[in-house]
Design a protein around this motif. Sequence first.
Motif, PDB file in Angstrom:
ATOM      1  N   MET A   1       0.840  -1.202   0.000  1.00 61.43           N
ATOM      2  CA  MET A   1       0.000   0.000   0.000  1.00 61.43           C
ATOM      3  C   MET A   1       0.870   1.246   0.000  1.00 61.43           C
ATOM      4  SD  MET A   1      -3.239  -0.615   2.564  1.00 61.43           S
ATOM      5  CE  MET A   1      -2.333  -1.230   3.968  1.00 61.43           C
ATOM      6  N   SER A   2       0.471   2.232  -0.778  1.00 61.59           N
ATOM      7  CA  SER A   2       1.160   3.524  -0.779  1.00 61.59           C
ATOM      8  C   SER A   2       0.673   4.358   0.408  1.00 61.59           C
ATOM      9  CB  SER A   2       0.844   4.268  -2.074  1.00 61.59           C
ATOM     10  OG  SER A   2      -0.534   4.623  -2.108  1.00 61.59           O
ATOM     11  N   ILE A   3       1.363   5.483   0.665  1.00 60.59           N
ATOM     12  CA  ILE A   3       0.930   6.394   1.733  1.00 60.59           C
ATOM     13  C   ILE A   3      -0.501   6.871   1.469  1.00 60.59           C
ATOM     14  CG2 ILE A   3       1.324   8.684   2.753  1.00 60.59           C
ATOM     15  CD1 ILE A   3       3.326   6.688   3.735  1.00 60.59           C
ATOM     16  N   GLN A   4      -0.802   7.156   0.202  1.00 61.18           N
ATOM     17  CA  GLN A   4      -2.148   7.625  -0.145  1.00 61.18           C
ATOM     18  C   GLN A   4      -3.198   6.550   0.138  1.00 61.18           C
ATOM     19  OE1 GLN A   4       0.552   7.888  -2.171  1.00 61.18           O
ATOM     20  NE2 GLN A   4       0.857  10.118  -2.027  1.00 61.18           N
ATOM     21  N   GLU A   5      -2.836   5.292  -0.170  1.00 59.37           N
ATOM     22  CA  GLU A   5      -3.769   4.185   0.091  1.00 59.37           C
ATOM     23  C   GLU A   5      -3.960   3.962   1.583  1.00 59.37           C
ATOM     24  OE1 GLU A   5      -3.207   1.165  -3.698  1.00 59.37           O
ATOM     25  OE2 GLU A   5      -1.560   1.331  -2.261  1.00 59.37           O
ATOM     26  N   LYS A  90       5.871  -4.723   7.069  1.00 56.57           N
ATOM     27  CA  LYS A  90       5.709  -5.201   5.690  1.00 56.57           C
ATOM     28  C   LYS A  90       4.691  -6.335   5.629  1.00 56.57           C
ATOM     29  CE  LYS A  90       8.550  -6.339   1.655  1.00 56.57           C
ATOM     30  NZ  LYS A  90       9.894  -6.657   1.142  1.00 56.57           N
ATOM     31  N   GLU A  94       1.488  -5.794   3.340  1.00 53.90           N
ATOM     32  CA  GLU A  94       1.542  -6.611   2.115  1.00 53.90           C
ATOM     33  C   GLU A  94       0.646  -7.837   2.177  1.00 53.90           C
ATOM     34  OE1 GLU A  94       6.026  -5.715   0.336  1.00 53.90           O
ATOM     35  OE2 GLU A  94       5.540  -7.727   1.049  1.00 53.90           O
ATOM     36  N   GLY A 135       8.262   1.145   6.301  1.00 50.99           N
ATOM     37  CA  GLY A 135       6.909   1.225   5.757  1.00 50.99           C
ATOM     38  C   GLY A 135       5.826   1.537   6.765  1.00 50.99           C
TER      39      GLY A 135
END
Length: 297
Positions: A1-5, A90, A94, A135
Amino acid sequence: MSIQEMTAKIRDGQGFIAALDQSGGSTPKALAQYGIEPNEYNGDSEMFDMIHAMRSRIMQSSSFTSDKVIGAILFEMTMDRDVAGKPTPKYLFEDKGIVPFLKIDKGLEAEENGVQLMKPNPDLDDLLARAANLGVFGTKERSVVNAANREGIKAVVAQQFEIGEQVIKAGLMPMLEPEVTITIKDKAEAEAILREEILTQLDALAPNKQVMLKVSLPTEPNFYKPLVDHPRVLKVVSLSGGYSREEANAKLALNTGMIASFSRALIEGLSAKQADTDFDAILNATTSEIHAASVAG
C-alpha cells in the motif's frame, strides 16, 4: 500500500485499529492475561519472545483481517522483528492489507499538576526515520490526565502537538493520545478542558497538516464529535481504558465517527494454551464485536 492508500484506508475504512503495543512495563500483565505466568519465562529476553509470539499468532490468524482491522499499533521491538519471515510492518500491509503504526513514547514522567507528561525522547528522529524506512504509516504517543487541572492538561496537549509536528516532519501520521483516566471523579470536567485545548491546537495547525487522536471513551456520548469533524483530524480512535470489552463496545457504539483502538480488550479471552481453532474462533468473535461497535455510529 502507498501512503495515499494507507491514508484512505484509515480515513474511510470500516473497522478498528488493533493496539499490539504493550511496552516492557505492561507486558507481564498482557502475558498473564494470555495465560503465561511470570514463572514460565526467564528475564526480559524470554518475556519479549513470548509477547512477540502472541502478537504474531494474532496477526497471522485467519480472523485478523482487513475488513475488520484497518490498522495495528506496534511496539518498537515488534516493528524490528519478523512475522512469517517478513519485517512486521511489511507483513501487515503486504499480506494483510492492514496499516502499521508505531508506539514512540518512552513512558511517563511522575505526576505533576494532575497529569503525566511523556518522558524525554532524544533519539526520536532516528526512530522515526527507521520506522519510515520499514513502511510504517503513523505513530502513537501516550500521556495521561488524572485530574481536571487546566495547567496540566494544557501542558499535555502542547507536548502532544509538539511531538506531532516532529512526526509530521518525518513524513509520518501522528496519533496523539492524551488519555483521561476513566476512574477519576472529575472525568467530565477534565474532558471539557481537554477538548478545548485540543481544538485550540488544531485551529493553529497549518492547513496542509493532519493528526489522529486517541482518547478515552467520553462521559457524554459524542462529546468529541467536534474533533471527529475537524478538517485537521484524519481519525479519532478510542482506547478501552480499563473497561471490559463489552462495556467499552457499548460506550463506543454511542459515539458517531469514532472507532476502537483496543489493547487489553482485544486479547480478552485468548490463551497461549488454546488450540488454533479455538483461538481463531474467539478472535473472530472479538474482532466482529469491536468492528460492529466501531461502525455503529
